[in-house]
Design an enzyme around this catalytic site. Structure first.
Site, PDB file in Angstrom:
ATOM      1  N   GLU A  53      -0.843  10.829  -2.498  1.00 44.65           N
ATOM      2  CA  GLU A  53       0.138   9.910  -3.081  1.00 44.65           C
ATOM      3  C   GLU A  53       1.566  10.396  -2.853  1.00 44.65           C
ATOM      4  OE1 GLU A  53       0.033   7.005  -4.388  1.00 44.65           O
ATOM      5  OE2 GLU A  53      -2.110   6.635  -4.607  1.00 44.65           O
ATOM      6  N   GLU A  67       4.256   8.036  -1.059  1.00 41.15           N
ATOM      7  CA  GLU A  67       5.396   7.518  -1.820  1.00 41.15           C
ATOM      8  C   GLU A  67       6.728   8.186  -1.476  1.00 41.15           C
ATOM      9  OE1 GLU A  67       4.603   7.271  -5.994  1.00 41.15           O
ATOM     10  OE2 GLU A  67       3.381   5.493  -5.625  1.00 41.15           O
ATOM     11  N   GLU A 101      14.901   4.099  -3.200  1.00 44.17           N
ATOM     12  CA  GLU A 101      15.749   5.224  -2.851  1.00 44.17           C
ATOM     13  C   GLU A 101      14.965   6.497  -3.140  1.00 44.17           C
ATOM     14  OE1 GLU A 101      19.204   5.182  -5.330  1.00 44.17           O
ATOM     15  OE2 GLU A 101      20.068   6.994  -4.482  1.00 44.17           O
TER      16      GLU A 101
END
Ligand SMILES: [Zn+2]
Length: 181
Positions: free
Chosen positions: A102, A106, A149
């Site tokens: 993950e 991400e 961001e």
């Protein structure tokens, strides 16, 4: 990409909105196994009990030298707020591997897990999240498809007032309180 909070409402109704048995399509009714427990949807025809287990998630606080990488969420819940990378553990997947996977999905960071920071769960919430600290060994801090961001923060720069979830705050607090190795 998995998100620890988007699949469940914070307080699911006792019957979870389910009406039919997944095995025989008979009608489900709420039935308690024991006093003090929530009613589990139970099939009136075949007796199948639809247990709702907690949902397991894993996250990593990625350490880049003396800084940490955070991402700003581009989806609800927590749109525009900051989190460390985290997501659901797949069935049959090692928790540590899910955390690393993950994190890459991400944040585009490759991490080597350093230590367990904590296990976080909250009354009425389905998600249990296991949070690690990880040393960044590769990749480049960037945005996954669900992020607005990504940037690194020194511990004193952590945006405490703009964190997405209680588990993000609690994990970061426990992380920053611990001595560095
Ligand atoms: Zn049934």
């Amino acid at each position: 990409m998995h998100d620890p909070s988007s699949r469940h409402q914070p307080h699911d109704p006792p019957d979870y909105g389910l009406r039919f048995c997944p095995k025989c399509a008979g009608p489900l009714e709420g039935r308690k196994e024991a006093e003090g427990e929530p009613p589990f949807p139970t099939c009136a025809a075949c007796g199948f009990i639809y247990y709702f287990d907690p949902k397991l998630a894993a996250g990593v606080i990625p350490r880049i030298g003396d800084r940490i990488g955070l991402i700003r969420r581009g989806i609800e819940p927590g749109y525009g707020l900051w989190t460390f990378p985290a997501g659901y553990v797949n069935r049959g997947e090692k928790v540590e591997e899910a955390a690393v996977r993950e994190t890459f999905e991400e944040s585009c960071l490759v991490v080597r897990l350093e230590r367990l920071i904590g296990v976080y769960s909250y009354t009425g919430r389905p998600v249990v999240i296991v949070v690690y600290a990880g040393e960044v060994t590769g990749g480049e801090l960037g945005c996954g498809s669900e992020a607005l961001e990504a940037r690194s923060f020194a511990p004193q720069e952590i945006p405490w007032e703009e964190l997405a979830f209680p588990s993000v705050r609690d994990g970061l607090m426990d992380f920053t309180l611990e001595p560095r190795r």
